[in-house]
Design an enzyme around this catalytic site. Structure first.
Site, PDB file in Angstrom:
ATOM      1  N   SER A 214      -5.390  12.788  11.226  1.00 52.12           N
ATOM      2  CA  SER A 214      -4.175  13.387  10.641  1.00 52.12           C
ATOM      3  C   SER A 214      -4.459  14.701   9.928  1.00 52.12           C
ATOM      4  CB  SER A 214      -3.540  12.408   9.659  1.00 52.12           C
ATOM      5  OG  SER A 214      -3.256  11.198  10.306  1.00 52.12           O
ATOM      6  N   GLY A 215      -5.518  14.733   9.118  1.00 52.28           N
ATOM      7  CA  GLY A 215      -5.823  15.939   8.342  1.00 52.28           C
ATOM      8  C   GLY A 215      -6.244  17.089   9.224  1.00 52.28           C
TER       9      GLY A 215
ATOM     10  N   GLU B 213     -12.667  16.442  19.187  1.00 55.77           N
ATOM     11  CA  GLU B 213     -12.512  15.014  18.893  1.00 55.77           C
ATOM     12  C   GLU B 213     -13.304  14.241  19.935  1.00 55.77           C
ATOM     13  OE1 GLU B 213     -11.036  12.797  16.537  1.00 55.77           O
ATOM     14  OE2 GLU B 213     -12.138  11.476  17.876  1.00 55.77           O
TER      15      GLU B 213
ATOM     16  N   CYS C 102      -5.731   6.493  11.334  1.00 57.51           N
ATOM     17  CA  CYS C 102      -4.365   6.080  10.997  1.00 57.51           C
ATOM     18  C   CYS C 102      -3.575   5.692  12.242  1.00 57.51           C
ATOM     19  CB  CYS C 102      -3.659   7.198  10.230  1.00 57.51           C
ATOM     20  SG  CYS C 102      -1.972   6.764   9.788  1.00 57.51           S
TER      21      CYS C 102
ATOM     22  N   CYS D  89      -3.182   2.670   9.869  1.00 59.53           N
ATOM     23  CA  CYS D  89      -1.800   2.515   9.359  1.00 59.53           C
ATOM     24  C   CYS D  89      -0.788   2.089  10.423  1.00 59.53           C
ATOM     25  CB  CYS D  89      -1.288   3.823   8.765  1.00 59.53           C
ATOM     26  SG  CYS D  89      -2.532   4.951   8.157  1.00 59.53           S
TER      27      CYS D  89
ATOM     28  N   LYS E  82      -1.448  -1.334  12.140  1.00 58.12           N
ATOM     29  CA  LYS E  82      -1.330  -2.314  11.048  1.00 58.12           C
ATOM     30  C   LYS E  82       0.129  -2.618  10.722  1.00 58.12           C
ATOM     31  CE  LYS E  82      -0.589  -0.904   7.281  1.00 58.12           C
ATOM     32  NZ  LYS E  82      -1.515  -0.331   6.333  1.00 58.12           N
TER      33      LYS E  82
ATOM     34  N   TYR F 299       0.402  13.862  19.325  1.00 60.63           N
ATOM     35  CA  TYR F 299      -0.520  14.717  18.565  1.00 60.63           C
ATOM     36  C   TYR F 299      -1.105  15.802  19.476  1.00 60.63           C
ATOM     37  CZ  TYR F 299      -1.090  12.328  14.007  1.00 60.63           C
ATOM     38  OH  TYR F 299      -0.912  11.831  12.745  1.00 60.63           O
TER      39      TYR F 299
ATOM     40  N   TYR G  75      -7.127  -2.924   0.128  1.00 60.33           N
ATOM     41  CA  TYR G  75      -5.984  -2.752   1.027  1.00 60.33           C
ATOM     42  C   TYR G  75      -6.145  -3.561   2.333  1.00 60.33           C
ATOM     43  CZ  TYR G  75      -4.304   1.593  -1.331  1.00 60.33           C
ATOM     44  OH  TYR G  75      -3.808   2.520  -2.200  1.00 60.33           O
TER      45      TYR G  75
ATOM     46  N   GLU H  30      -3.992  -6.814   3.360  1.00 60.61           N
ATOM     47  CA  GLU H  30      -3.012  -6.623   4.432  1.00 60.61           C
ATOM     48  C   GLU H  30      -3.300  -7.551   5.608  1.00 60.61           C
ATOM     49  OE1 GLU H  30      -1.667  -2.018   3.516  1.00 60.61           O
ATOM     50  OE2 GLU H  30      -3.077  -2.344   5.149  1.00 60.61           O
TER      51      GLU H  30
ATOM     52  N   GLY I  37     -14.447  -1.723   2.207  1.00 59.66           N
ATOM     53  CA  GLY I  37     -14.454  -0.271   1.990  1.00 59.66           C
ATOM     54  C   GLY I  37     -14.931   0.487   3.208  1.00 59.66           C
TER      55      GLY I  37
ATOM     56  N   THR J 213      -3.561   8.833   4.383  1.00 64.39           N
ATOM     57  CA  THR J 213      -3.179   9.780   5.438  1.00 64.39           C
ATOM     58  C   THR J 213      -2.339  10.967   4.935  1.00 64.39           C
ATOM     59  OG1 THR J 213      -3.305   8.067   7.095  1.00 64.39           O
ATOM     60  CG2 THR J 213      -1.902   9.949   7.634  1.00 64.39           C
TER      61      THR J 213
ATOM     62  N   HIS K 236      25.246  -1.494  -5.725  1.00 62.54           N
ATOM     63  CA  HIS K 236      25.316  -2.943  -5.791  1.00 62.54           C
ATOM     64  C   HIS K 236      25.841  -3.526  -4.488  1.00 62.54           C
ATOM     65  CE1 HIS K 236      25.591  -6.757  -7.851  1.00 62.54           C
ATOM     66  NE2 HIS K 236      26.826  -6.908  -7.419  1.00 62.54           N
TER      67      HIS K 236
ATOM     68  N   GLU L   3      18.713  -1.593  -7.462  1.00 56.01           N
ATOM     69  CA  GLU L   3      19.570  -1.283  -8.615  1.00 56.01           C
ATOM     70  C   GLU L   3      18.912  -1.715  -9.925  1.00 56.01           C
ATOM     71  OE1 GLU L   3      23.288  -3.668  -9.113  1.00 56.01           O
ATOM     72  OE2 GLU L   3      22.559  -4.799  -7.393  1.00 56.01           O
TER      73      GLU L   3
HETATM   74  P1  NDP Z   1     -10.886  -0.738  -0.556  1.00 57.09           P
HETATM   75  O1  NDP Z   1     -11.687   0.294  -1.209  1.00 57.09           O
HETATM   76  O2  NDP Z   1      -9.399  -0.759  -0.709  1.00 57.09           O
HETATM   77  O3  NDP Z   1     -11.382  -2.172  -1.019  1.00 57.09           O
HETATM   78  C1  NDP Z   1     -12.705  -2.569  -0.844  1.00 57.09           C
HETATM   79  C2  NDP Z   1     -12.816  -3.989  -1.314  1.00 57.09           C
HETATM   80  O4  NDP Z   1     -14.091  -4.494  -0.960  1.00 57.09           O
HETATM   81  C3  NDP Z   1     -12.667  -4.121  -2.806  1.00 57.09           C
HETATM   82  O5  NDP Z   1     -11.972  -5.308  -3.080  1.00 57.09           O
HETATM   83  C4  NDP Z   1     -14.122  -4.196  -3.275  1.00 57.09           C
HETATM   84  O6  NDP Z   1     -14.276  -4.982  -4.418  1.00 57.09           O
HETATM   85  C5  NDP Z   1     -14.766  -4.935  -2.124  1.00 57.09           C
HETATM   86  N1  NDP Z   1     -16.182  -4.608  -1.941  1.00 57.09           N
HETATM   87  C6  NDP Z   1     -16.764  -3.388  -1.964  1.00 57.09           C
HETATM   88  N2  NDP Z   1     -18.090  -3.496  -1.696  1.00 57.09           N
HETATM   89  C7  NDP Z   1     -18.327  -4.801  -1.501  1.00 57.09           C
HETATM   90  C8  NDP Z   1     -19.488  -5.534  -1.194  1.00 57.09           C
HETATM   91  N3  NDP Z   1     -20.670  -4.947  -1.031  1.00 57.09           N
HETATM   92  N4  NDP Z   1     -19.379  -6.881  -1.069  1.00 57.09           N
HETATM   93  C9  NDP Z   1     -18.179  -7.500  -1.227  1.00 57.09           C
HETATM   94  N5  NDP Z   1     -17.050  -6.846  -1.516  1.00 57.09           N
HETATM   95  C10 NDP Z   1     -17.122  -5.520  -1.653  1.00 57.09           C
HETATM   96  O7  NDP Z   1     -11.321  -0.677   0.976  1.00 57.09           O
HETATM   97  P2  NDP Z   1     -10.646  -1.218   2.298  1.00 57.09           P
HETATM   98  O8  NDP Z   1     -11.747  -1.470   3.230  1.00 57.09           O
HETATM   99  O9  NDP Z   1      -9.682  -2.311   2.011  1.00 57.09           O
HETATM  100  O10 NDP Z   1      -9.802   0.028   2.767  1.00 57.09           O
HETATM  101  C11 NDP Z   1     -10.470   1.265   2.977  1.00 57.09           C
HETATM  102  C12 NDP Z   1      -9.606   2.422   2.593  1.00 57.09           C
HETATM  103  O11 NDP Z   1      -8.611   2.595   3.573  1.00 57.09           O
HETATM  104  C13 NDP Z   1      -8.852   2.229   1.289  1.00 57.09           C
HETATM  105  O12 NDP Z   1      -9.548   2.710   0.195  1.00 57.09           O
HETATM  106  C14 NDP Z   1      -7.601   3.025   1.519  1.00 57.09           C
HETATM  107  O13 NDP Z   1      -7.855   4.318   1.058  1.00 57.09           O
HETATM  108  C15 NDP Z   1      -7.409   3.026   2.992  1.00 57.09           C
HETATM  109  N6  NDP Z   1      -6.329   2.127   3.378  1.00 57.09           N
HETATM  110  C16 NDP Z   1      -5.069   2.380   2.948  1.00 57.09           C
HETATM  111  C17 NDP Z   1      -4.039   1.555   3.309  1.00 57.09           C
HETATM  112  C18 NDP Z   1      -2.663   1.829   2.820  1.00 57.09           C
HETATM  113  O14 NDP Z   1      -2.401   2.922   2.335  1.00 57.09           O
HETATM  114  N7  NDP Z   1      -1.744   0.869   2.901  1.00 57.09           N
HETATM  115  C19 NDP Z   1      -4.247   0.402   4.161  1.00 57.09           C
HETATM  116  C20 NDP Z   1      -5.620   0.209   4.535  1.00 57.09           C
HETATM  117  C21 NDP Z   1      -6.609   1.047   4.150  1.00 57.09           C
HETATM  118  P3  NDP Z   1     -14.185  -4.366  -5.896  1.00 57.09           P
HETATM  119  O15 NDP Z   1     -12.737  -4.254  -6.218  1.00 57.09           O
HETATM  120  O16 NDP Z   1     -14.911  -5.361  -6.713  1.00 57.09           O
HETATM  121  O17 NDP Z   1     -14.880  -3.040  -5.826  1.00 57.09           O
END
Ligand code: NDP
Length: 469
Positions: A16-17, A36, A44, A49, A52, A100, A181, A185, A264, A313, A438, A443
């Site tokens: 996207s970016g 690419e 995304c 996104c 999903k 795109y 996230y 999700e 993450g 995104t 309403h 509301e």
């Molecule tokens: P997130 O950063 O949202 O969450 C990562 C999760 O994994 C946290 O709960 C974290 O725990 C845990 N974690 C991190 N390291 C470890 C580890 N070594 N062992 C066990 N647990 C761990 O990452 P996601 O993978 O869910 O999503 C990636 C990114 O994608 C998001 O940051 C977001 O920016 C984007 N995204 C956005 C969406 C949206 O806008 N709706 C939907 C999906 C993704 P702790 O909290 O303890 O650090």
């Protein structure tokens, strides 16, 4: 622009970016190329996104069939077919990816379907064509990839969000690592599709970074919907036994069909000449950029997840657009990372803009919380027990609404609109002056008359930041 180079801007990465930057730069008259190596559209569109949300729509029919009964319907015995969903999803993401490409072509940008490697700060190797091109500016928009924990024996048996969209069959049972996230999700999506789902999260509560009460309401509602959530727990090993996986966590043994790691993402910064060209990375491997998205190398810019700022995104799109306008449009500007709305597309849905209650109390002197937790009208006849939470966080010194947090149906749609008010520095009085529409759930945002909590810091407490004068 100077003809000393083949291109004015070379964008690496067609998400996207990158696509936005390329398109806007080309529309300003720049000679632009974009490389690419996989599919244009990025995470995304291809495996994030968009699919999903399509899967979430699929999962939500489970609720619709259940809820229909209270309204007099007999939905019979609905059956779900995973291959149909996957095939229809593939068709839609192909359509979006094609769009795109079409937009890029229309803008006049050249597309290289190839890996690109930086040979020096003005030279790119187009790997698939075995040739090099020169460019005045480089933009890195390579995104990230899901992280796996290599210290866990058997981790190779786990899948990530890359694979889950295209599994050949819907698993009967799924264990998920993570509480962010993606984990939340997919726990909702898979449960809605009938998969027995267990969520293992290392922290004490899911969805770190969101308003604490919202996190708690999400946790309880998801557990009520049958998701087996275990906090303060982590995976220690995974073993494949036949077509099943047996995993040990710090507290239990799990036997499931699939294990999804959603812990993450890691920025894609290695193996294509970035560091060698002098681009600085931070401790997480993300490209260090300034407010103009400029890296440590003067003519190399980076936008989106590869910079690990706000990994969303629409933010990457804003960043790419700002760089293109600044470099080629005679309109220097920066992407604004304040008050960005965000949503967790789960069941229930959570959406948020601005300061959480905890952020506000930590940074402001006086905070009023306006909160309501109610049964939506729809649930009166459906019999569904789930309640909606709405919360306004108000800076009591200025009366500004500095945060809006909603858990419930339509949360993301509502917060997108509320974010306009927050961005315009609307006050609680502005909200109050708006007549209710309403009967809606939204509301409630304009009818909560009394604060449920008035927080005041002692007079001698150090000054905070946020919207305090
Ligand atoms: P997130 O950063 O949202 O969450 C990562 C999760 O994994 C946290 O709960 C974290 O725990 C845990 N974690 C991190 N390291 C470890 C580890 N070594 N062992 C066990 N647990 C761990 O990452 P996601 O993978 O869910 O999503 C990636 C990114 O994608 C998001 O940051 C977001 O920016 C984007 N995204 C956005 C969406 C949206 O806008 N709706 C939907 C999906 C993704 P702790 O909290 O303890 O650090």
């Amino acid at each position: 622009m100077t003809a000393a180079y083949d291109f004015d801007l070379f964008v690496i990465g067609g998400g996207s970016g990158g696509v936005r930057a390329a398109r806007i730069a080309a529309s300003h008259g720049a000679r632009v190329a974009l490389a690419e190596e996989y599919r244009v559209g990025g995470t995304c569109v291809i495996r994030g996104c968009v699919p999903k949300k399509l899967f979430l729509y699929a999962a939500r029919f489970a609720d619709a069939f259940e809820d229909a009964v209270g309204f007099g319907w007999d939905p019979g015995s609905p059956r779900f077919d995973w291959p149909t969903l996957v095939a229809n999803k593939d068709r839609e993401i192909q359509r979006q990816s094609d769009a795109y490409v079409r937009n890029l072509n229309t803008s006049g940008a050249s597309i290289f379907y190839s890996r690109a490697e930086i040979l020096d700060s003005h030279t790119i190797r187009i790997v698939a064509e075995g040739r090099t091109v020169t460019t005045r500016y480089i933009m890195v928009a390579t995104g990230g990839h899901p992280r796996l924990d290599p210290t866990i024996p058997g981790i190779e048996h786990a899948i990530t969000s890359n694979e889950i969209f295209d599994l050949p069959a819907l698993p009967r049972s799924l264990a998920i690592a993570g509480g962010g996230y993606v984990a939340v999700e997919f726990a909702s999506i898979m449960t809605g599709l009938g998969v027995k789902t267990t969520l293992i999260h290392r922290g004490l509560e899911i969805l770190r970074g969101f308003d604490n009460e919202c996190r708690n309401v999400m946790h309880n509602a998801m557990a009520e919907r049958g998701i087996d959530i275990h906090t303060g727990e982590f995976f220690t090993s995974i073993e494949k036994r036949g077509d099943r996986l047996v995993a040990e966590t710090s507290a239990r043994t799990l036997e499931v069909d699939q294990i999804l790691f959603a812990i993450g993402r890691v920025p894609n910064t290695l193996g294509f000449g970035l560091v060698e060209a002098g681009v600085d990375l931070d401790a997480y491997g993300a490209i260090v950029v300034d407010e103009d998205s400029r890296s440590s190398v003067e003519n190399i810019f980076a936008v989106g997840d590869v910079t690990n700022r706000l990994n969303l995104t629409p933010v990457a799109i804003r960043e790419g657009h700002a760089v293109a306008d600044t470099l080629f449009g005679g309109k220097p500007r920066r992407a604004d990372h304040r008050n960005v709305p965000t949503a967790v597309f789960a069941e229930p849905e959570l959406a948020s803009v601005g300061l959480t209650e905890e952020d506000a109390k930590a940074t402001l002197h006086a905070v009023d919380i306006y909160r309501t937790f109610f049964t939506p009208l729809m649930n009166t006849l459906s019999g569904r027990k789930e309640k909606t939470l709405m919360k306004l966080v108000v800076d009591a010194r200025t009366d500004r609404v500095v945060g809006v947090h909603i858990v419930g149906p339509g949360a993301a749609e509502m917060v997108q609109l509320a974010a306009i008010a927050v961005k315009m520095n609307a006050t609680k009085a502005d909200f109050d002056q708006t007549v209710a529409l309403h009967p809606t759930a939204a509301e409630e945002l304009v009818t909560i008359s009394k604060p449920t909590e008035r927080f005041r810091k002692p007079a001698d407490a150090p000054a905070g930041v946020g919207s305090d004068p």
